[in-house]
Design an enzyme around this catalytic site. Sequence first.
Site, PDB file in Angstrom:
ATOM      1  N   THR A 179      -2.158  11.119  -0.344  1.00  0.00           N
ATOM      2  CA  THR A 179      -2.446  10.963  -1.785  1.00  0.00           C
ATOM      3  C   THR A 179      -3.387   9.861  -1.908  1.00  0.00           C
ATOM      4  O   THR A 179      -3.054   8.726  -2.172  1.00  0.00           O
ATOM      5  CB  THR A 179      -1.307  10.600  -2.686  1.00  0.00           C
ATOM      6  N   GLU A 259       3.238   1.624  -0.074  1.00  0.00           N
ATOM      7  CA  GLU A 259       4.465   1.373  -0.832  1.00  0.00           C
ATOM      8  C   GLU A 259       5.552   0.683  -0.019  1.00  0.00           C
ATOM      9  O   GLU A 259       6.064   1.231   0.958  1.00  0.00           O
ATOM     10  CB  GLU A 259       5.038   2.699  -1.332  1.00  0.00           C
ATOM     11  N   ASN A 378      10.303   4.954  -3.809  1.00  0.00           N
ATOM     12  CA  ASN A 378      10.178   6.403  -3.808  1.00  0.00           C
ATOM     13  C   ASN A 378      11.401   7.113  -4.358  1.00  0.00           C
ATOM     14  O   ASN A 378      11.373   8.320  -4.589  1.00  0.00           O
ATOM     15  CB  ASN A 378       9.831   6.891  -2.412  1.00  0.00           C
TER      16      ASN A 378
END
Lengths: 383, 383
Positions: A179, A259, A378
């Site tokens: 992404t 992340e 997440n």
Amino acid sequence: MSVTQPRGFRAAGVVAGLKASGRPDLALVVNDGPDHHAAAVFTTNRVQAAPVTWSRHVVADGRADAVVLNSGGANACTGAPGFQDTHRTAEHTADRLGVAAGDVVVCSTGLIGERLPMEPLLAGVDAAASALAPDGGPDAAEAILTTDTVPKTAQATREGWSAGGMAKGAGMLAPALATMLVVLTTDAVVDPSRLHAALREATRTTLERVDSDGCMSTNDTVVVLASGASGVEVDQDELTGALTEVCADLARQLVADAEGAHHDIAVQVRTAATEEDALEVARSVARNNLLKCAVFGNDPNWGRVLAAVGTTAAAFDPDDLDVAINGVQVCRGGGVGEDRSLVDLGGREVHIDVDLHAGDAEATIWTNDLTHDYVHENSAYST
Amino acid sequence: MSVTQPRGFRAAGVVAGLKASGRPDLALVVNDGPDHHAAAVFTTNRVQAAPVTWSRHVVADGRADAVVLNSGGANACTGAPGFQDTHRTAEHTADRLGVAAGDVVVCSTGLIGERLPMEPLLAGVDAAASALAPDGGPDAAEAILTTDTVPKTAQATREGWSAGGMAKGAGMLAPALATMLVVLTTDAVVDPSRLHAALREATRTTLERVDSDGCMSTNDTVVVLASGASGVEVDQDELTGALTEVCADLARQLVADAEGAHHDIAVQVRTAATEEDALEVARSVARNNLLKCAVFGNDPNWGRVLAAVGTTAAAFDPDDLDVAINGVQVCRGGGVGEDRSLVDLGGREVHIDVDLHAGDAEATIWTNDLTHDYVHENSAYST
């Protein structure tokens, strides 16, 4: 200066109101020419977001005048109505810029499976078009972020011409793209087919070798626009070199901002029979959750490296595998090497070297550790 | 009654002192016959622990008299000295039991890359041999645990004969086996080749379809011993049925006790063109870290299911994919279906159904969510 480093480009980033946070969420990059050449590479995921389907067609003829990007929604798995939304975004942008809708690349990023709120989005396009500026690159880079913590921009300057770029992506950085939305620009004079070849080569060893969590997005897009505004004709190697420099810089920034990561891990596989073998082994190690947890715990658990290598079809002899972690040869000949307590994993950078002793090919995959924060981010993302 | 449910078996579990915790860590299972038939399946990891290499040879002739198992150390990546340790363990066990070393299966589990402390281990073999009892199955099941929280035993009783089993494994439950040690027993009269065929079939749809974290161990072993003590000759379907029942029960217990898991997830792929397609898709979904984090956060993020499906080579049309989560059809025709807020993920059990609309094959993979506790346990494991 990001995408507006090269001459011939304007950009903007505005708040359209797509993100609940109220942060900038709509970016526009315009190529004022004289050339309007473009090339792109997209996710290889067979489930593709509407903007990917659309943009594939846009760049097929080697021309694009603008890229419009939104964060706050991926417009993926939204069916025919979602594709209409993308189409409408391109038409609206084209109207405002006085170009053809078929020359407007669209990129979206955010949650899958929800329609975009079109009214604020189109109003955001209007605002961005009004805000377009030759120094708007940094604003655009800000507006494409999702869970990223910092904007990512890069540039490569050459004698009389340059290349620039911006990227977003945190988590879901994966195989053959991630992404990841990346817009690259250059003012070099270059035809579309050479531009495409240079982009392919530049991404192959940089953005495509970032693999944060093995997951492949439905929206990945890397697009390059060439304005020709420098008037400088560059040879293929020079062009590839500049784009590779920008992509490598952006790739490093993506890994550093993945992340919840506490460590950036480079898995370098050497002495492989082929580059494909090296890549397969490096990806297998980079995707091993047990190893990624161990690195988070500052534990140089080389057994988990070997267990990951052992799942591949690459050429190697299990009794002739060497593994070094941050320079300490913890595994030699498939067995115990130097004392694992010598390995210092206290810093951010981790380098795992695997020697297959099967040839002279090599490859590196960049990934991250698996942390409490990754799980947290997440598990909470869509809620 | 575990492995001592069928007649003809004795077992024991003792504290050898291999584990710092002082918990039982050495198990012994002996087949007193009259038959001493055996079959086994092992990890497909190319990096194999010494006991796997050894035990493969032991069962090659279809005979085994005993299985000795230790927790507290995997004896993997320990080179020739590690293999000597396994050999010595088998010889010592054989001496104590009055059998041939070549008929003693050895299994080890624990940290990779460290030698086993042989003195306490061999003393443990002595203690276990002295403690052998016809009701020793539960003690043996206790002694093979690592990070498991509960012993796992199962049995299937039939008219005049039975099958029993014990298992350990938590985390690293993976493709085509996992860090899974399983000992199965039966008192049926069955020759080794039929025993092997039944074992293959029983594991194929049970233990091999458990995939906790996609990681494949160096030590996985599933071994079955047949004593013939019931005097009952069983047909192949009956035998396969009983072993499948035991393996399915153990598989469910392994998933339920996987490291740090909060949810047990069954990924069932239906209407696939082939069983291979169904398996590829189910594994891809089951290994998607983003989805596993979402489930931990009680978030029915079906977009991540589709993104995982899209990375496979299975036959499907992206616009004809259906996904249901715990009975709610959240994705229909590749797009938004019922409201995701209708999905209740508050319980332990999660069922993800994927319909490919490409045929009539199906397969299920059992996995877990990705949690803070998983990260914690696997970052702290070797320290």
